[in-house]
Design an enzyme around this catalytic site. Structure first.
Site, PDB file in Angstrom:
ATOM      1  CG  ASN A   1      30.334  45.145  30.643  1.00 49.35           C
ATOM      2  OD1 ASN A   1      30.161  44.576  29.575  1.00 49.35           O
ATOM      3  ND2 ASN A   1      30.868  44.546  31.694  1.00 49.35           N
TER       4      ASN A   1
ATOM      5  NE  ARG B   1      34.773  43.659  30.415  1.00 44.98           N
ATOM      6  CZ  ARG B   1      34.235  42.451  30.638  1.00 44.98           C
ATOM      7  NH1 ARG B   1      32.944  42.294  30.678  1.00 44.98           N
ATOM      8  NH2 ARG B   1      35.028  41.423  30.844  1.00 44.98           N
TER       9      ARG B   1
ATOM     10  CG  HIS C   1      39.418  38.993  34.312  1.00 44.94           C
ATOM     11  ND1 HIS C   1      39.575  37.797  34.981  1.00 44.94           N
ATOM     12  CD2 HIS C   1      38.084  39.220  34.250  1.00 44.94           C
ATOM     13  CE1 HIS C   1      38.377  37.314  35.295  1.00 44.94           C
ATOM     14  NE2 HIS C   1      37.473  38.152  34.867  1.00 44.94           N
TER      15      HIS C   1
ATOM     16  CG  HIS D   1      39.918  39.755  38.322  1.00 44.90           C
ATOM     17  ND1 HIS D   1      39.600  41.072  38.121  1.00 44.90           N
ATOM     18  CD2 HIS D   1      38.734  39.081  38.258  1.00 44.90           C
ATOM     19  CE1 HIS D   1      38.299  41.205  37.942  1.00 44.90           C
ATOM     20  NE2 HIS D   1      37.754  39.996  38.020  1.00 44.90           N
ATOM     21  CG  LEU D   2      41.344  35.499  43.281  1.00 45.15           C
ATOM     22  CD1 LEU D   2      41.775  35.012  44.655  1.00 45.15           C
ATOM     23  CD2 LEU D   2      41.701  34.469  42.211  1.00 45.15           C
TER      24      LEU D   2
ATOM     25  NE  ARG E   1      33.586  31.554  33.134  1.00 43.09           N
ATOM     26  CZ  ARG E   1      34.096  32.769  33.047  1.00 43.09           C
ATOM     27  NH1 ARG E   1      35.366  32.935  32.734  1.00 43.09           N
ATOM     28  NH2 ARG E   1      33.361  33.836  33.244  1.00 43.09           N
TER      29      ARG E   1
ATOM     30  N   GLY F   1      35.714  40.333  43.709  1.00 41.26           N
ATOM     31  CA  GLY F   1      34.835  39.934  44.812  1.00 41.26           C
ATOM     32  C   GLY F   1      35.499  39.076  45.888  1.00 41.26           C
TER      33      GLY F   1
ATOM     34  CD  GLU G   1      37.865  44.319  45.282  1.00 42.21           C
ATOM     35  OE1 GLU G   1      36.858  44.871  45.761  1.00 42.21           O
ATOM     36  OE2 GLU G   1      38.153  44.379  44.070  1.00 42.21           O
TER      37      GLU G   1
ATOM     38  CD  GLU H   1      36.891  44.684  35.453  1.00 41.23           C
ATOM     39  OE1 GLU H   1      37.056  43.986  34.455  1.00 41.23           O
ATOM     40  OE2 GLU H   1      36.191  44.336  36.414  1.00 41.23           O
TER      41      GLU H   1
HETATM   42  P1  ADP Z   1      32.160  38.956  38.710  1.00 38.13           P
HETATM   43  O1  ADP Z   1      33.238  38.043  38.252  1.00 38.13           O
HETATM   44  O2  ADP Z   1      30.786  38.413  38.482  1.00 38.13           O
HETATM   45  O3  ADP Z   1      32.353  40.408  38.317  1.00 38.13           O
HETATM   46  P2  ADP Z   1      32.833  39.753  41.427  1.00 38.13           P
HETATM   47  O4  ADP Z   1      34.221  40.213  41.229  1.00 38.13           O
HETATM   48  O5  ADP Z   1      31.815  40.743  41.866  1.00 38.13           O
HETATM   49  O6  ADP Z   1      32.261  38.888  40.259  1.00 38.13           O
HETATM   50  O7  ADP Z   1      32.888  38.587  42.514  1.00 38.13           O
HETATM   51  C1  ADP Z   1      31.713  37.888  42.859  1.00 38.13           C
HETATM   52  C2  ADP Z   1      32.078  36.748  43.784  1.00 38.13           C
HETATM   53  O8  ADP Z   1      32.806  37.279  44.909  1.00 38.13           O
HETATM   54  C3  ADP Z   1      30.881  36.060  44.383  1.00 38.13           C
HETATM   55  O9  ADP Z   1      30.432  35.023  43.547  1.00 38.13           O
HETATM   56  C4  ADP Z   1      31.422  35.535  45.679  1.00 38.13           C
HETATM   57  O10 ADP Z   1      31.928  34.234  45.449  1.00 38.13           O
HETATM   58  C5  ADP Z   1      32.588  36.421  46.008  1.00 38.13           C
HETATM   59  N1  ADP Z   1      32.404  37.251  47.199  1.00 38.13           N
HETATM   60  C6  ADP Z   1      31.834  38.457  47.299  1.00 38.13           C
HETATM   61  N2  ADP Z   1      31.844  38.881  48.585  1.00 38.13           N
HETATM   62  C7  ADP Z   1      32.439  37.918  49.307  1.00 38.13           C
HETATM   63  C8  ADP Z   1      32.769  37.745  50.694  1.00 38.13           C
HETATM   64  N3  ADP Z   1      32.470  38.680  51.603  1.00 38.13           N
HETATM   65  N4  ADP Z   1      33.383  36.598  51.050  1.00 38.13           N
HETATM   66  C9  ADP Z   1      33.686  35.662  50.139  1.00 38.13           C
HETATM   67  N5  ADP Z   1      33.410  35.771  48.828  1.00 38.13           N
HETATM   68  C10 ADP Z   1      32.800  36.868  48.425  1.00 38.13           C
END
Ligand code: ADP
Length: 417
Positions: A9, A90, A179, A210-211, A243, A333, A336, A384
């Site tokens: 990537n 990617r 995504h 996908h959050l 955003r 993130g 999960e 991914e």
């Molecule tokens: P990206 O979109 O940058 O690939 P990720 O999927 O790694 O991001 O998600 C990052 C986000 O996940 C962080 O900005 C944070 O808000 C959230 N995150 C990560 N771990 C936790 C957690 N244990 N509790 C709550 N939010 C979390």
């Protein structure tokens, strides 16, 4: 036979990679080059249970790729470059040209370049990554895996915007969605889980949330994307880390007039200074906002509730698009790792028959619905890189088969077609 595949990537100043052994899915090495284009570059690599960090002059992506290959040889992660079987990249935007991953040849590279007007800060740099690997490993096949491709199955009623159609004809303005690699991975993983449990995956209706820092939701039926929350750009849909997601579009010309803002300033405002960051006035990271909210910070609490409302509303809308639901999936993130966000979302969806098992949710189990829930609710870590590696294997095999057919034809007829 086992194969070693890179999943790459390339960003404007970074290059993330994994080297996977396929089909075992074992990650042989992974890492990132940061601050490419500066003398303060950082190279981090994990391999054989070790993690090494190096500070170095990183003039270009080409230099980073060469350095990576040298490091893999030096650390004896591989014995020879001949062990590398393929590289999957990617690529942000495939426009309407790519509904699947594709073998990279000159023609494909020029189409990716033509599509740069749709993703000016991504496609050119993705091409730089491809060119760097092509140069460093000239014998190895490259595959482009598009973030938009999975959503090319959207029907016009979902991808058209209600604006004059000349803008679709002139500029291809429509919903693309992003995504896609993650949502497709979730679709395949959930279908496999159903089959493992002896249930049919045919016509399975999935909503994939996908959050992450960027966030999108996808409605999936029978393995195909039906609707998705990001749009012409990844700004659309949910409220995200920094955003805005969807807002009344008239706010844009209003602000431009009132504050004399340029198009670029508006773009920066909505992409980099909005979302959770703007409302909480604290952070774009949900961990910080949850902590502040628990300590009584009203702005943090408001940011969380707005974030959750958008997610629940989008899930509710997609239940109508799918005419029902079998599986609601949380990934990336926040999806999960944040039991609180999952709980807040599901509580808002109780009225639609979705119910949580609180202890399964707290423990982060695979299935987190309770017995009264009309649909299963799952936590599925996205991958991914694995999806990119799998697609790379599939496309390289197809390419090899078609070149074998071609060779066979030449051998029989004595001339090329
Ligand atoms: P990206 O979109 O940058 O690939 P990720 O999927 O790694 O991001 O998600 C990052 C986000 O996940 C962080 O900005 C944070 O808000 C959230 N995150 C990560 N771990 C936790 C957690 N244990 N509790 C709550 N939010 C979390």
């Amino acid at each position: 036979m086992s194969k070693k595949i890179f999943a790459v990537n390339a960003g404007s100043s970074s290059l993330k990679f994994q080297l996977l052994d396929m089909p075992s899915k074992h990650v042989i090495a992974k890492g990132i080059f940061e601050k490419i284009g500066s003398q303060q570059g950082i190279f981090t690599m994990e391999f054989k249970g070790r993690k090494e960090k190096e500070l170095l002059d990183l003039p270009s992506h080409q230099f980073a790729v060469q350095h990576l290959l040298d490091a893999l040889l030096k650390q004896q992660v591989i014995r020879s470059l001949d062990e590398i079987d393929g590289v999957g990249h990617r690529v942000a935007h495939g426009g309407e040209s790519f509904g699947d991953s594709v073998y990279v040849d000159e023609r494909v590279m020029s189409i990716i370049e033509e599509l740069a007007f749709l993703a000016p800060s991504h496609n050119p740099v993705n091409l730089t990554g491809i060119a760097a690997f092509k140069k460093a490993l000239p014998q190895v096949g490259n595959v482009a895996v598009f973030d938009t491709a999975f959503h090319q199955s959207l029907r016009p009623e979902f991808f058209c915007y209600p604006i004059p159609s000349r803008y679709y004809e002139r500029y291809q303005i429509r919903k693309y969605g992003f995504h896609g690699t993650s949502h497709q991975y979730i679709a395949e993983k959930v279908a496999a889980l159903w089959e493992e449990q002896g249930e049919s995956a045919a016509d399975l209706r999935i909503i994939s949330c996908h959050l992450g820092n960027g966030a999108s939701i996808c409605a999936i039926k029978n393995g195909c994307s039906v609707n998705t929350s990001m749009g012409f750009t990844p700004l659309a849909g949910l409220m995200m880390g920094s955003r805005s997601g969807d807002i009344d579009p008239m706010i844009l010309p209003f602000l431009m007039q009132q504050e004399g803002l340029t198009a670029q300033a508006i773009s920066d405002l909505l992409n980099k200074e909005s979302g959770l960051l703007a409302v909480s006035q604290l952070s774009n990271d949900v961990r910080d906002i949850v902590e502040a909210s628990q300590q009584g910070d009203g702005k943090a609490a408001l940011a969380l509730q707005m974030f959750v409302n958008r997610i629940a509303q989008t899930v509710a809308a997609y239940i109508t698009d799918l005419a029902g639901l079998d599986a609601l999936v949380f990934t990336a993130g926040i999806g999960e790792h944040s039991a609180l966000i999952r709980e807040m979302v599901i509580n808002k969806l109780n009225c639609l028959g979705l119910f949580l098992n609180p202890s399964a949710n707290e423990q982060g189990q695979l299935f987190i619905q309770n017995k009264d829930s009309k649909a299963k609710i799952l936590i599925v870590p996205t991958d991914e890189e694995l999806m990119i590696a799998q697609d790379t294997m599939r496309i390289l095999e197809l390419e090899q088969q078609s070149s074998e057919i071609q060779t066979h034809k030449v051998a029989r007829t004595g001339h090329t077609t």
